[in-house]
Design an enzyme around this catalytic site. Structure first.
Site, short mmCIF file in Angstrom:
data_model
loop_
_atom_site.label_atom_id
_atom_site.label_comp_id
_atom_site.label_asym_id
_atom_site.label_seq_id
_atom_site.Cartn_x
_atom_site.Cartn_y
_atom_site.Cartn_z
N LYS A 70 0.81 4.44 -14.87
CA LYS A 70 0.91 3.29 -13.98
C LYS A 70 0.37 2.01 -14.64
O LYS A 70 -0.46 2.07 -15.56
CB LYS A 70 0.19 3.55 -12.67
CG LYS A 70 0.84 4.64 -11.80
CD LYS A 70 2.14 4.16 -11.19
CE LYS A 70 2.86 5.24 -10.39
NZ LYS A 70 2.24 5.52 -9.11
N ARG A 103 0.91 14.37 -9.64
CA ARG A 103 2.27 14.11 -10.12
C ARG A 103 2.17 13.37 -11.46
O ARG A 103 1.54 12.32 -11.54
CB ARG A 103 3.02 13.26 -9.10
CG ARG A 103 4.49 13.02 -9.40
CD ARG A 103 5.13 12.22 -8.27
NE ARG A 103 6.55 12.01 -8.50
CZ ARG A 103 7.05 10.98 -9.18
NH1 ARG A 103 6.21 10.06 -9.69
NH2 ARG A 103 8.36 10.84 -9.36
#
Length: 281
Positions: free
Chosen positions: A221, A255
């Site tokens: 991210k 995840r």
């Protein structure tokens, strides 16, 4: 803690990993890497071999600014991949979609889970999810992908995320989705600044009061890039550190794009957490 995925029961007494498999040309990290069924199947086999409990197949990018994908285009991308995985690999398959038409086709193709960044808020999505014996992952997102990062604002980000997820769980219960089929995801990076993400990670344990399995997605991210200065393909160590911190704070499912290294880290983290005693400082 357990999660029911169709006929499977996922034991969450130790943290589990969901592998990311994007069959898109434009996802922020792995877009274009797995454009055909053979390449996608090979990657799914690799992730399952490394220990992924779930393979999450996505056919529409949710990166900031991403353009919507027509239903048929998404179906053409994901359904052959789901069918191929189910024919060759003993692993639970998740469909990463917000479209009820794709949910329906994925269920027919053998998917065991719906992972929805809109938390089943699209018209017809909740009813479609309730028709099938699939797990559902309800994620928090402020806004929508094209504009979510323009100016996200919160009073108390953790409390607002928890309140939203509680409301969506209640909506699922009203529609007939059993709690044993539900996991919740705070949605790191979805309508949140780096500061919001860090606050949310630090206070992640507050979401455990929902008494449901907690799924997190921090892999590669932008917040990790902002902190480390690393480009998207060089954020694996930061992602693993974030995953360990999330598990330490109560996350059950991680995840990630980097399955094997993440599982190794979580094995160590899980072993330490299981051996905590009341005498620990």
């Amino acid at each position: 803690m357990q999660l029911r995925l169709g006929s499977r029961i996922l034991d969450l007494s130790t943290p589990k990993v969901m592998g990311v498999l994007n069959v898109t040309p434009d996802s922020f990290s792995d877009g274009g890497r797995f454009p055909g069924v053979d390449a996608a199947l090979a990657q799914a086999e690799r992730m399952a071999g490394e220990g992924a409990a779930i393979v999450d197949v996505g056919g529409e990018s949710s990166r900031p600014g991403a353009a919507p994908v027509p239903v048929q285009a998404e179906l053409d991308r994901v359904i052959p991949v789901i069918e191929a995985i189910r024919a060759r690999i003993d692993v639970a398959v998740s469909i990463d979609t917000s479209k009820p038409e794709v949910m329906r086709a994925a269920a027919a193709a053998g998917a065991a889970m719906i992972n929805d960044i809109f938390a089943l808020r699209a018209e017809g999505a909740l009813a479609e999810a309730a028709r099938h014996d699939l797990a559902v992952c309800l994620m928090h997102m402020q806004g929508e992908p094209r504009t979510m990062q323009e100016n996200p604002e919160y009073g108390d980000v953790t409390e607002e995320v928890a309140g939203f997820l509680a409301d969506r769980v209640a909506a699922c219960a009203a529609a007939g989705v059993a709690r044993e089929r539900i996991t919740v995801d705070p949605g790191f990076g979805f309508g949140k600044t780096a500061a919001h993400n860090l606050t949310l990670l630090a206070g992640l344990g507050r979401l455990l009061r929902l008494e449901l399995p907690l799924t997190v997605g921090l892999s590669r991210k932008s917040t990790l890039g902002a902190l480390t200065g690393r480009p998207v393909d060089d954020r694996m160590p930061a992602g693993i550190a974030a995953a360990v911190l999330a598990v330490e704070r109560g996350a059950h499912i991680v995840r990630t794009h980097d399955v094997g290294p993440t599982i190794d880290a979580l094995v160590i983290a899980g072993a330490v957490l299981q051996n905590r005693t009341s005498h620990d400082p």
